[in-house]
Every structure is written in structure tokens, then in C-alpha cells.
Design a protein around this motif. Structure first.
Motif, short mmCIF file in Angstrom:
data_model
loop_
_atom_site.label_atom_id
_atom_site.label_comp_id
_atom_site.label_asym_id
_atom_site.label_seq_id
_atom_site.Cartn_x
_atom_site.Cartn_y
_atom_site.Cartn_z
N ASN A 79 0.83 -1.21 0.00
CA ASN A 79 0.00 0.00 0.00
C ASN A 79 0.87 1.26 0.00
OD1 ASN A 79 -2.26 -1.59 0.02
ND2 ASN A 79 -2.86 -1.12 2.12
N THR A 80 1.85 1.26 -0.85
CA THR A 80 2.82 2.35 -0.88
C THR A 80 3.08 2.80 -2.30
OG1 THR A 80 3.89 1.52 1.13
CG2 THR A 80 5.13 3.08 -0.21
N VAL A 81 3.17 4.11 -2.47
CA VAL A 81 3.55 4.69 -3.75
C VAL A 81 4.85 5.44 -3.54
CG1 VAL A 81 2.16 6.78 -3.36
CG2 VAL A 81 2.81 6.12 -5.69
N TYR A 82 5.71 5.42 -4.55
CA TYR A 82 7.02 6.02 -4.46
C TYR A 82 7.22 7.06 -5.55
CZ TYR A 82 7.81 1.67 -1.89
OH TYR A 82 7.72 0.61 -1.02
N LEU A 83 8.12 7.96 -5.27
CA LEU A 83 8.58 8.90 -6.28
C LEU A 83 10.09 8.95 -6.21
CD1 LEU A 83 7.63 10.92 -8.47
CD2 LEU A 83 7.91 12.72 -6.75
N GLN A 84 10.72 8.32 -7.17
CA GLN A 84 12.17 8.36 -7.27
C GLN A 84 12.56 9.62 -8.04
OE1 GLN A 84 14.62 6.14 -6.05
NE2 GLN A 84 15.98 7.79 -6.70
N MET A 85 13.36 10.45 -7.42
CA MET A 85 13.74 11.72 -8.01
C MET A 85 15.25 11.74 -8.22
SD MET A 85 11.33 14.35 -5.84
CE MET A 85 12.22 14.03 -4.31
N ASN A 86 15.64 11.82 -9.46
CA ASN A 86 17.05 11.87 -9.82
C ASN A 86 17.36 13.20 -10.49
OD1 ASN A 86 17.41 9.16 -8.96
ND2 ASN A 86 16.78 8.40 -10.98
N SER A 87 18.64 13.51 -10.55
CA SER A 87 19.10 14.75 -11.19
C SER A 87 18.31 15.95 -10.69
CB SER A 87 18.98 14.62 -12.71
OG SER A 87 19.76 13.55 -13.20
N LEU A 88 18.19 16.05 -9.40
CA LEU A 88 17.39 17.10 -8.81
C LEU A 88 17.95 18.49 -9.09
CD1 LEU A 88 16.53 15.35 -5.47
CD2 LEU A 88 14.85 16.28 -7.08
N LYS A 89 17.05 19.42 -9.27
CA LYS A 89 17.38 20.80 -9.55
C LYS A 89 16.82 21.70 -8.45
CE LYS A 89 16.85 19.90 -14.51
NZ LYS A 89 16.13 20.30 -15.74
N PRO A 90 17.41 22.86 -8.25
CA PRO A 90 16.87 23.77 -7.24
C PRO A 90 15.39 24.08 -7.44
CG PRO A 90 19.04 24.51 -7.89
CD PRO A 90 18.68 23.37 -8.81
N GLU A 91 14.95 24.14 -8.67
CA GLU A 91 13.55 24.42 -8.93
C GLU A 91 12.61 23.28 -8.54
OE1 GLU A 91 15.58 24.24 -13.09
OE2 GLU A 91 16.14 24.75 -11.03
N ASP A 92 13.18 22.14 -8.17
CA ASP A 92 12.37 21.05 -7.65
C ASP A 92 12.03 21.23 -6.18
OD1 ASP A 92 12.33 19.52 -10.07
OD2 ASP A 92 14.35 18.80 -9.61
N THR A 93 12.62 22.22 -5.56
CA THR A 93 12.37 22.48 -4.15
C THR A 93 10.89 22.78 -3.91
OG1 THR A 93 14.60 23.29 -3.71
CG2 THR A 93 12.86 24.02 -2.22
N ALA A 94 10.30 22.05 -3.00
CA ALA A 94 8.88 22.21 -2.70
C ALA A 94 8.50 21.22 -1.61
CB ALA A 94 8.03 21.98 -3.94
N VAL A 95 7.30 21.39 -1.12
CA VAL A 95 6.69 20.36 -0.30
C VAL A 95 5.98 19.41 -1.24
CG1 VAL A 95 5.00 19.81 1.49
CG2 VAL A 95 6.40 21.88 1.68
N TYR A 96 6.28 18.15 -1.12
CA TYR A 96 5.71 17.14 -1.99
C TYR A 96 4.60 16.40 -1.27
CZ TYR A 96 9.26 17.79 -5.56
OH TYR A 96 10.05 18.31 -6.56
N TYR A 97 3.48 16.28 -1.95
CA TYR A 97 2.30 15.63 -1.40
C TYR A 97 1.91 14.44 -2.25
CZ TYR A 97 1.61 20.16 0.91
OH TYR A 97 1.77 21.31 1.65
N CYS A 98 1.51 13.38 -1.60
CA CYS A 98 0.88 12.29 -2.33
C CYS A 98 -0.62 12.40 -2.14
CB CYS A 98 1.40 10.92 -1.90
SG CYS A 98 0.93 10.39 -0.24
#
Length: 126
Positions: A79-98
Motif C-alpha cells: 500500500n505504498t507509492v514512491y517517487l524516485q527523483m534523480n538529477s534534482l534541480k533547485p527548482e524542484d524544491t517544494a513540499v511534496y504531497y501524495c
């Protein structure tokens, strides 16, 4: 009813990677039957769609800015969902919600999702 709890956020340097997890629970929640999504939001900005995964795990959709860098996946047994984030950029900065959609199809609109987690902070430094 449905509870969603995100984890895995943190502070990373540009080019780094993080994997976010969202654990779902609820006695009446048939996790495998519904589309799950990831959104993100910076203070003062609107919450924006990032990625979604449908009941069929091979059915996914991504915001253009994260294509090729982010991968959404799910483990229905956990019962789990994932978000693999690679090559992160400063503009990816945020609060992430599922979030959970009542639909079995891919959804990209905020209003298509009815249950939300509390979010996990992702900060990417340059």
C-alpha cells in the motif's frame, strides 16, 4: 478513512537523488484500485501536478519538467507509492504531497484527488 503519510524528503545538492514514499492505510481503502499522484507546492504558489500512476502500474504520467528524471511507482502489496527523483534541480524544491484519486484512470487535476498526505519537504541546493 484513508490516511496517507509521506516520507523521504530532505536536503540534497543539485544533481542528487531522493526517493519519496507514501504509505496508505484505511480499512475501506482498496489501494490497488485507485490512481495515486504526487503534487508539489512552494510557499505562495499553487500546488502543481508532478506524476501519477494508475491501477495498472505501467500506466504513468509526468509533468514535462520532471520527465526523464522522476519515476513514480507503487507496491500494492505494501500500500505504498514512491517517487524516485534523480538529477534534482533547485527548482524542484517544494513540499511534496501524495494523493489518492477515486478514479482508476490517470488524473492530473488537484480536484480529481480526494485524500492528501501532509507533505514532505524537498530542498535542493545549488
Amino acid at each position: 478513512q484513508v490516511q496517507l503519510v509521506e516520507s523521504g524528503g530532505g536536503l540534497v545538492q543539485a544533481g542528487g537523488s531522493l526517493r519519496l514514499s507514501c504509505a496508505a492505510s484505511g480499512r475501506t481503502f482498496m489501494f490497488s484500485e485507485y490512481t495515486m499522484g504526487w503534487f508539489r507546492q512552494d510557499p505562495g504558489k499553487e500546488r502543481e501536478f508532478v506524476a501519477a500512476i494508475a491501477k495498472k502500474i505501467t500506466s504513468t504520467y509526468y509533468q514535462d519538467s520532471v520527465k526523464g528524471r522522476f519515476t513514480i511507482s507503487r507496491d500494492n502489496a505494501k500500500n505504498t507509492v514512491y517517487l524516485q527523483m534523480n538529477s534534482l534541480k533547485p527548482e524542484d524544491t517544494a513540499v511534496y504531497y501524495c494523493a489518492r484519486s477515486q478514479s482508476v484512470f490517470l488524473k492530473v487535476r488537484r480536484d480529481d484527488y480526494d485524500y492528501w498526505g501532509q507533505g514532505t519537504q524537498v530542498t535542493v541546493s545549488s
